[in-house]
Motif scaffolding. Structure first.
Motif, PDB file in Angstrom:
ATOM      1  N   VAL A  71       0.784  -1.165   0.056  1.00 56.03           N
ATOM      2  CA  VAL A  71       0.068  -0.174  -0.080  1.00 56.03           C
ATOM      3  C   VAL A  71       0.710   1.256  -0.046  1.00 56.03           C
ATOM      4  CG1 VAL A  71      -1.782   1.401   1.442  1.00 56.03           C
ATOM      5  CG2 VAL A  71      -1.951  -1.144   1.017  1.00 56.03           C
ATOM      6  N   LEU A  72       1.862   1.313   0.469  1.00 58.70           N
ATOM      7  CA  LEU A  72       2.869   2.503   0.815  1.00 58.70           C
ATOM      8  C   LEU A  72       3.548   2.492  -0.739  1.00 58.70           C
ATOM      9  CD1 LEU A  72       4.594   2.285   4.097  1.00 58.70           C
ATOM     10  CD2 LEU A  72       3.095   3.687   3.465  1.00 58.70           C
ATOM     11  N   ALA A  73       3.626   1.372  -1.333  1.00 63.03           N
ATOM     12  CA  ALA A  73       4.381   1.242  -2.444  1.00 63.03           C
ATOM     13  C   ALA A  73       3.421   2.147  -3.486  1.00 63.03           C
ATOM     14  CB  ALA A  73       4.798   0.280  -3.176  1.00 63.03           C
ATOM     15  N   ILE A  74       2.273   1.842  -3.360  1.00 61.99           N
ATOM     16  CA  ILE A  74       1.208   2.394  -4.409  1.00 61.99           C
ATOM     17  C   ILE A  74       1.186   3.915  -4.132  1.00 61.99           C
ATOM     18  CG2 ILE A  74      -1.321   2.461  -4.880  1.00 61.99           C
ATOM     19  CD1 ILE A  74      -1.360  -0.648  -4.306  1.00 61.99           C
ATOM     20  N   LEU A  75       1.038   4.345  -2.646  1.00 60.04           N
ATOM     21  CA  LEU A  75       0.849   5.477  -2.274  1.00 60.04           C
ATOM     22  C   LEU A  75       2.132   6.356  -2.913  1.00 60.04           C
ATOM     23  CD1 LEU A  75      -0.567   5.629   1.164  1.00 60.04           C
ATOM     24  CD2 LEU A  75      -1.613   6.270  -1.100  1.00 60.04           C
ATOM     25  N   PHE A  76       3.282   5.953  -2.711  1.00 59.10           N
ATOM     26  CA  PHE A  76       4.484   6.572  -3.195  1.00 59.10           C
ATOM     27  C   PHE A  76       4.709   6.591  -4.622  1.00 59.10           C
ATOM     28  CE2 PHE A  76       5.336   6.895   1.142  1.00 59.10           C
ATOM     29  CZ  PHE A  76       6.650   7.014   1.442  1.00 59.10           C
ATOM     30  N   SER A  77       4.112   5.643  -5.303  1.00 61.42           N
ATOM     31  CA  SER A  77       4.200   5.720  -6.821  1.00 61.42           C
ATOM     32  C   SER A  77       3.262   6.790  -7.456  1.00 61.42           C
ATOM     33  CB  SER A  77       3.573   4.522  -7.475  1.00 61.42           C
ATOM     34  OG  SER A  77       4.612   3.307  -7.024  1.00 61.42           O
ATOM     35  N   VAL A  78       2.133   7.019  -6.782  1.00 60.45           N
ATOM     36  CA  VAL A  78       1.285   7.997  -7.252  1.00 60.45           C
ATOM     37  C   VAL A  78       1.628   9.490  -6.941  1.00 60.45           C
ATOM     38  CG1 VAL A  78      -1.151   8.804  -7.124  1.00 60.45           C
ATOM     39  CG2 VAL A  78      -0.721   6.551  -7.084  1.00 60.45           C
ATOM     40  N   LEU A  79       2.383   9.465  -5.601  1.00 59.06           N
ATOM     41  CA  LEU A  79       2.720  10.786  -5.440  1.00 59.06           C
ATOM     42  C   LEU A  79       3.998  11.158  -6.045  1.00 59.06           C
ATOM     43  CD1 LEU A  79       2.203  10.650  -1.498  1.00 59.06           C
ATOM     44  CD2 LEU A  79       0.927  11.779  -2.974  1.00 59.06           C
ATOM     45  N   PRO A  80       4.401  12.498  -6.312  1.00 56.72           N
ATOM     46  CA  PRO A  80       5.547  12.999  -7.120  1.00 56.72           C
ATOM     47  C   PRO A  80       6.722  12.708  -6.055  1.00 56.72           C
ATOM     48  CG  PRO A  80       4.437  14.767  -6.202  1.00 56.72           C
ATOM     49  CD  PRO A  80       3.770  13.585  -5.819  1.00 56.72           C
ATOM     50  N   MET A  81       7.022  11.536  -5.572  1.00 54.69           N
ATOM     51  CA  MET A  81       8.132  11.165  -4.855  1.00 54.69           C
ATOM     52  C   MET A  81       9.620  10.585  -5.833  1.00 54.69           C
ATOM     53  SD  MET A  81       7.792  11.270  -1.624  1.00 54.69           S
ATOM     54  CE  MET A  81       6.262  11.086  -0.494  1.00 54.69           C
ATOM     55  N   ASP A  82       9.356  10.611  -6.912  1.00 53.29           N
ATOM     56  CA  ASP A  82      10.525  10.330  -7.859  1.00 53.29           C
ATOM     57  C   ASP A  82      11.246   8.784  -7.168  1.00 53.29           C
ATOM     58  OD1 ASP A  82      10.604  11.959  -9.892  1.00 53.29           O
ATOM     59  OD2 ASP A  82      12.086  13.313  -9.078  1.00 53.29           O
ATOM     60  N   THR A  83      12.417   8.850  -7.027  1.00 54.62           N
ATOM     61  CA  THR A  83      13.273   7.585  -6.976  1.00 54.62           C
ATOM     62  C   THR A  83      13.062   7.294  -5.291  1.00 54.62           C
ATOM     63  OG1 THR A  83      15.282   8.810  -6.595  1.00 54.62           O
ATOM     64  CG2 THR A  83      14.925   7.825  -8.581  1.00 54.62           C
ATOM     65  N   LEU A  84      12.421   8.040  -4.537  1.00 53.95           N
ATOM     66  CA  LEU A  84      12.283   7.854  -3.345  1.00 53.95           C
ATOM     67  C   LEU A  84      11.166   6.466  -2.908  1.00 53.95           C
ATOM     68  CD1 LEU A  84      12.924   8.443  -0.072  1.00 53.95           C
ATOM     69  CD2 LEU A  84      11.118  10.018  -0.311  1.00 53.95           C
ATOM     70  N   ALA A  85      10.486   6.521  -4.299  1.00 56.62           N
ATOM     71  CA  ALA A  85       9.352   5.512  -4.034  1.00 56.62           C
ATOM     72  C   ALA A  85       9.959   4.152  -4.149  1.00 56.62           C
ATOM     73  CB  ALA A  85       8.226   5.771  -5.064  1.00 56.62           C
ATOM     74  N   PHE A  86      11.054   3.890  -4.701  1.00 54.60           N
ATOM     75  CA  PHE A  86      11.860   2.614  -4.729  1.00 54.60           C
ATOM     76  C   PHE A  86      11.964   2.002  -3.407  1.00 54.60           C
ATOM     77  CE2 PHE A  86      12.796   4.034  -9.106  1.00 54.60           C
ATOM     78  CZ  PHE A  86      12.331   3.049  -9.684  1.00 54.60           C
ATOM     79  N   LEU A  87      11.981   2.856  -2.208  1.00 55.71           N
ATOM     80  CA  LEU A  87      12.489   2.248  -1.031  1.00 55.71           C
ATOM     81  C   LEU A  87      10.988   1.383  -0.678  1.00 55.71           C
ATOM     82  CD1 LEU A  87      14.435   2.062   1.275  1.00 55.71           C
ATOM     83  CD2 LEU A  87      12.780   4.089   2.461  1.00 55.71           C
ATOM     84  N   PRO A  88       9.993   1.913  -0.322  1.00 57.05           N
ATOM     85  CA  PRO A  88       8.893   0.895  -0.105  1.00 57.05           C
ATOM     86  C   PRO A  88       8.747  -0.298  -1.080  1.00 57.05           C
ATOM     87  CG  PRO A  88       7.877   3.010  -0.664  1.00 57.05           C
ATOM     88  CD  PRO A  88       9.306   3.078  -0.576  1.00 57.05           C
ATOM     89  N   ILE A  89       8.776   0.094  -2.505  1.00 53.10           N
ATOM     90  CA  ILE A  89       8.439  -0.787  -3.323  1.00 53.10           C
ATOM     91  C   ILE A  89       9.642  -2.057  -3.311  1.00 53.10           C
ATOM     92  CG2 ILE A  89       8.831  -1.267  -5.888  1.00 53.10           C
ATOM     93  CD1 ILE A  89       7.923   1.536  -6.388  1.00 53.10           C
ATOM     94  N   GLY A  90      10.865  -1.832  -2.920  1.00 53.26           N
ATOM     95  CA  GLY A  90      12.076  -2.713  -2.715  1.00 53.26           C
ATOM     96  C   GLY A  90      11.465  -3.641  -1.592  1.00 53.26           C
TER      97      GLY A  90
END
Length: 108
Positions: free
Chosen positions: A14-33
């Motif tokens: 869920v955090l990965a989905i939220l960070f993907s939608v928000l303009p977080m750029d590469t910071l979104a890769f942390l919860p995705i990983g």
């Protein structure tokens, strides 16, 4: 142990989905990983008939990863110069100079 992994996987997905939608750029890769790692771990810890939900979470995490990568590579952030605002700044400076000159003339 599997339930704890599954709950953690859901939270990080869920955090990965939220960070993907928000303009977080590469910071979104942390919860995705973390979501991908937890999904793989949950998948390995699950029995054969319990592997459907971890597979879905893994697919969602990978899709988020591809989305963020595509967004990072293909969408460029550009700042456009606002010509009207620049013109207003110049006019305001000119008006301020005229007012100061009028004040100087009144004092003399």
């Amino acid at each position: 142990m599997r339930k704890l992994l599954l709950i953690s996987t859901v939270v990080f997905t869920v955090l990965a989905i939220l960070f993907s939608v928000l303009p977080m750029d590469t910071l979104a890769f942390l919860p995705i990983g973390i979501a991908i790692a937890l999904s793989l771990t949950t998948l390995l810890k699950s029995d054969e008939n319990q592997k459907k939900f971890p597979k879905i979470l893994l697919i969602i995490s990978v899709i988020c990863s591809v989305f963020v990568l595509g967004k990072t590579l293909f969408i460029k952030d550009e700042v456009e110069v606002d010509q009207k605002f620049e013109q207003q700044k110049i006019e305001t400076k000119q008006e301020a100079k005229k007012e100061l000159e009028e004040l100087e003339n009144d004092l003399e």
